[in-house]
Design a protein around this motif. Structure first.
Motif, PDB file in Angstrom:
ATOM      1  N   GLU A 146     -43.846  27.347 101.435  1.00  0.00           N
ATOM      2  CA  GLU A 146     -43.812  26.963 100.337  1.00  0.00           C
ATOM      3  C   GLU A 146     -45.411  26.915 100.352  1.00  0.00           C
ATOM      4  O   GLU A 146     -45.578  27.002  99.218  1.00  0.00           O
ATOM      5  CB  GLU A 146     -43.459  25.074 100.626  1.00  0.00           C
ATOM      6  CG  GLU A 146     -42.282  25.016 101.013  1.00  0.00           C
ATOM      7  CD  GLU A 146     -41.472  23.299 100.957  1.00  0.00           C
ATOM      8  OE1 GLU A 146     -39.949  23.535 100.706  1.00  0.00           O
ATOM      9  OE2 GLU A 146     -42.201  22.832 101.254  1.00  0.00           O
ATOM     10  N   ALA A 147     -46.184  26.857 101.068  1.00  0.00           N
ATOM     11  CA  ALA A 147     -47.744  26.357 101.235  1.00  0.00           C
ATOM     12  C   ALA A 147     -47.450  28.530 100.726  1.00  0.00           C
ATOM     13  O   ALA A 147     -49.161  28.447  99.780  1.00  0.00           O
ATOM     14  CB  ALA A 147     -48.386  26.164 102.541  1.00  0.00           C
ATOM     15  N   ALA A 148     -46.936  29.338 100.521  1.00  0.00           N
ATOM     16  CA  ALA A 148     -48.083  30.259 100.628  1.00  0.00           C
ATOM     17  C   ALA A 148     -47.538  30.821  99.429  1.00  0.00           C
ATOM     18  O   ALA A 148     -47.619  31.527  98.896  1.00  0.00           O
ATOM     19  CB  ALA A 148     -47.115  30.782 101.822  1.00  0.00           C
ATOM     20  N   GLY A 149     -46.075  30.271  98.545  1.00  0.00           N
ATOM     21  CA  GLY A 149     -45.464  30.283  97.516  1.00  0.00           C
ATOM     22  C   GLY A 149     -44.454  31.106  97.565  1.00  0.00           C
ATOM     23  O   GLY A 149     -44.026  31.930  96.600  1.00  0.00           O
ATOM     24  N   LEU A 150     -43.818  31.577  99.118  1.00  0.00           N
ATOM     25  CA  LEU A 150     -42.402  32.705  99.146  1.00  0.00           C
ATOM     26  C   LEU A 150     -41.689  31.538  98.703  1.00  0.00           C
ATOM     27  O   LEU A 150     -40.263  32.539  98.755  1.00  0.00           O
ATOM     28  CB  LEU A 150     -43.117  32.298 100.896  1.00  0.00           C
ATOM     29  CG  LEU A 150     -44.164  33.469 100.984  1.00  0.00           C
ATOM     30  CD1 LEU A 150     -44.324  34.241 102.646  1.00  0.00           C
ATOM     31  CD2 LEU A 150     -43.295  34.683  99.626  1.00  0.00           C
ATOM     32  N   VAL A 151     -41.351  30.296  99.031  1.00  0.00           N
ATOM     33  CA  VAL A 151     -40.368  29.878  97.870  1.00  0.00           C
ATOM     34  C   VAL A 151     -40.690  28.796  97.920  1.00  0.00           C
ATOM     35  O   VAL A 151     -41.601  27.412  97.807  1.00  0.00           O
ATOM     36  CB  VAL A 151     -39.444  29.488  99.333  1.00  0.00           C
ATOM     37  CG1 VAL A 151     -40.064  28.387 100.008  1.00  0.00           C
ATOM     38  CG2 VAL A 151     -38.400  28.658  99.476  1.00  0.00           C
ATOM     39  N   ALA A 152     -39.504  27.714  96.440  1.00  0.00           N
ATOM     40  CA  ALA A 152     -40.349  26.597  95.957  1.00  0.00           C
ATOM     41  C   ALA A 152     -40.146  25.994  96.656  1.00  0.00           C
ATOM     42  O   ALA A 152     -38.868  26.028  97.570  1.00  0.00           O
ATOM     43  CB  ALA A 152     -38.802  26.761  94.473  1.00  0.00           C
ATOM     44  N   SER A 153     -40.918  24.726  96.406  1.00  0.00           N
ATOM     45  CA  SER A 153     -40.258  23.188  97.352  1.00  0.00           C
ATOM     46  C   SER A 153     -39.385  22.997  97.296  1.00  0.00           C
ATOM     47  O   SER A 153     -38.782  22.357  96.050  1.00  0.00           O
ATOM     48  CB  SER A 153     -41.332  22.863  96.763  1.00  0.00           C
ATOM     49  OG  SER A 153     -41.748  20.698  97.322  1.00  0.00           O
ATOM     50  N   GLY A 154     -38.564  22.205  97.956  1.00  0.00           N
ATOM     51  CA  GLY A 154     -36.878  21.831  98.472  1.00  0.00           C
ATOM     52  C   GLY A 154     -35.993  22.866  98.197  1.00  0.00           C
ATOM     53  O   GLY A 154     -34.424  22.085  98.461  1.00  0.00           O
ATOM     54  N   PHE A 155     -36.281  23.885  97.894  1.00  0.00           N
ATOM     55  CA  PHE A 155     -34.908  25.501  97.514  1.00  0.00           C
ATOM     56  C   PHE A 155     -34.552  25.319  99.414  1.00  0.00           C
ATOM     57  O   PHE A 155     -32.673  25.103  99.498  1.00  0.00           O
ATOM     58  CB  PHE A 155     -35.473  26.688  97.266  1.00  0.00           C
ATOM     59  CG  PHE A 155     -34.735  27.599  97.413  1.00  0.00           C
ATOM     60  CD1 PHE A 155     -33.949  27.557  96.861  1.00  0.00           C
ATOM     61  CD2 PHE A 155     -34.534  28.175  98.404  1.00  0.00           C
ATOM     62  CE1 PHE A 155     -33.080  28.919  96.299  1.00  0.00           C
ATOM     63  CE2 PHE A 155     -33.662  29.093  98.192  1.00  0.00           C
ATOM     64  CZ  PHE A 155     -32.666  29.747  97.547  1.00  0.00           C
TER      65      PHE A 155
END
Length: 572
Positions: free
Chosen positions: A310-319
């Protein structure tokens, strides 16, 4: 009708039946869990088991006062709260007027692998040597660490190759936290090319059709036990209307199985990439990971790995939603797992509809095993032909064998699909343990049946063992020797099934207990055991009851001489 015969009306109750809610308990609950009036999502039914874990972890048990407060907090009937809390083995419900359990709980694994390593004698010594007012000693089903048997859990800390002295030392020090795990971080995984496949999928460089075709040619099948072709499962879910969900079954509770834990402890990001690719393939709106509660250290690993994504922007928060099991083997069955994710007792659903049609929250759901998705990035990188070409004796692919019992080198051994036990022992396990001679083996854990030493040359894979009355399942190999008591083996396995039956259907609930009672007799009645087995196999709702008779039928079929040598009379 005279006035004297008129039944007076009952006074208006003015409040609901049952025990009154303690306002102070509800206030404390809001401090612990958050204020549900400000965050209504906290009241969702699927949050129930997570809330129960928070209460259990905080207080060491679940009081009825807290459960009544939780019912009000979630706006659920007390019956629903109580039914769920009492279904799972890791929740300790304390009724009004009862004393709570001691502050420290010592769980001694009593799975077959640990039994072979002396777990019963260990448990007896601990029960006799520890203060019962401060420490309770209980039996526990397989903890997924069979290669280091016997295993004991103190609090959330696991002791491997446990001894009474080692357990007592941990109790004295109060170090009950999960053991530290060294795992490959995101930066290192990406340096090796990690998440390249996920990026190519999202960018359109790799299409769903192309990746599905690759998986079809590779021969990748579900490695949790059922062996259903992965590409077909993806296609089945994609054919259903959205929205859809993806779920990872990380609840490997089959005695003798620990391969998923092995991969998650070392390469959680490779697993997560494969899981995210699967979610992308079915256009899932969320990815749920259901991890068994027996792996507390892995909960931290996966939580931190998801935070990195999530911090790296590879997956949306909570996905990616990480959920914690609560001690129920039956939740390894995919529909029971779905029920548990929804905050209910983990009881298998009647099918059809299948979870691919109506799964989590009533929507089409893709359920994959940990190891299955772990291989997806590797297969894409190295090619379908590479994976398919790894087999032996006409089989395709690789298998991760969880090997325990009477071998020199137990552990997870990656070997060609179709390898025989004799080859596996010689090439990977260092042969039998010193002083032991091969007598038999379980090729698929507790439910996969038992084969004699004379059949150590059968290729180990899906579809190769059925004609011998067995199956490979999750490839959990437990090796038995000529020094093992076959009656003790059978009763251990049936006691496990009897304890883990969800109780939903009579053939399983009553059948497992009846079969255990028959096995504990001085003489085994073949006719009775076989008749009961047929009923259980034909009428049980799910695989637990259907497979529970397998080890007994195997012994009756292939081990008559060995049973007689151990002074067990078999009638019929």
């Amino acid at each position: 009708m005279t006035e004297s015969t008129v039944t007076p009306k009952r006074p208006f109750r003015g409040k609901p039946r049952g025990r009154e809610l303690a306002p102070v308990a509800l206030a404390a609950l809001r401090v612990l869990l958050g204020d549900e009036r400000e965050a209504p999502s906290l009241r969702r039914r699927d949050r129930l088991i997570e809330h129960l874990h928070r209460l259990q972890d905080t207080h060491g048990h679940l009081s009825m006062v807290e459960l009544r407060a939780l019912a009000a907090y979630m706006n659920l009937p007390m019956a629903a709260i109580y039914e769920t809390a009492t279904f799972y083995a890791h929740f300790d419900v304390v009724h009004d007027g009862e004393a709570p359990p001691p502050e420290v709980t010592v769980r001694v694994c009593d799975s077959l692998s640990c039994q072979l390593a002396g777990a019963e004698a260990l448990r007896e010594r601990l029960a006799a040597g520890l203060d019962p007012e401060a420490v309770r000693v209980v039996r526990a089903p397989c903890m997924g660490r069979c290669e280091t048997a016997p295993v004991v859990e103190v609090g959330h800390h696991h002791l491997l190759y446990a001894t009474p002295e080692g357990v007592e030392a941990v109790v004295d020090t109060g170090h009950f936290h999960p053991e530290a795990i060294l795992w490959q971080r995101l930066v290192d995984y990406r340096a090796e090319g990690g998440y390249r496949l996920l990026a190519e999928c999202r960018a359109g460089a790799v299409t769903v059709e192309a990746l599905t075709e690759t998986l079809e040619h590779s021969g990748l099948r579900g490695l949790g036990g059922a062996g259903f072709p992965t590409f077909r499962k993806w296609q089945a879910v994609r054919a259903e209307p959205g929205p859809r969900y993806a779920v990872i079954n990380a609840d490997e509770g089959e005695p003798g199985t620990f391969k998923d834990r092995y991969y998650l402890e070392r390469e959680p990001h490779r697993f997560l990439e494969g899981a995210l690719v699967g979610a992308w393939a079915v256009e899932a709106c969320a990815l749920y990971v259901y991890l068994r509660d027996e792996y507390p250290g892995l909960h931290r690993v996966l939580r931190e790995a998801i935070d990195e994504l999530e911090a790296a922007g590879l997956v949306a928060s909570g996905f990616v939603v990480l959920r914690r099991g609560a001690g129920a083997y039956i939740c390894g069955e995919e529909s029971a797992l779905i029920e548990s994710l929804e905050g209910k007792p983990g009881k298998p659903r009647h099918r059809p509809p299948f979870v691919a049609q109506r799964g989590l929250f009533g929507r089409p759901t893709l359920v994959n095993n940990v190891e299955t998705v772990y291989w997806i990035p590797v297969i894409h990188e190295k090619g379908a032909d590479w994976f398919a070409g790894q087999g032996r004796h006409g089989r395709k692919g690789l298998r991760s064998f969880s090997v325990s019992g009477r071998v020199a080198r137990p552990g997870v051994h990656l070997a060609p699909a179709g390898i025989t036990l004799a080859e596996l022992l010689e090439e990977h396990c260092g042969g039998m343990a010193e002083g032991h001679r091969l007598a038999g083996y379980l090729p698929g854990g507790a439910s996969g049946g038992i084969l004699p030493a004379s059949r150590a040359d059968i290729p180990l894979d899906f579809d190769t063992l059925q004609e011998h009355g067995c199956f490979i399942g999750s490839a959990a190999i437990i090796v038995l020797s000529d020094r093992d008591d076959l009656r003790a083996v059978a009763t251990n396995l049936l006691a496990f099934f009897a304890d883990e039956s969800c109780g939903q259907c009579t053939p399983c609930r009553v059948g497992t207990e009846k079969m255990l009672a028959l096995l504990e007799r001085d003489a085994w009645d073949t006719e009775q055991l076989e008749r009961l087995s047929r009923v259980m196999m034909d009428a049980s709702i799910c695989g637990l009851g259907q497979a529970a008779p397998n080890p007994v039928l195997s012994l009756l079929r292939d081990f008559r001489g060995e049973l007689a040598a151990q002074n067990l009379i078999v009638k019929g």
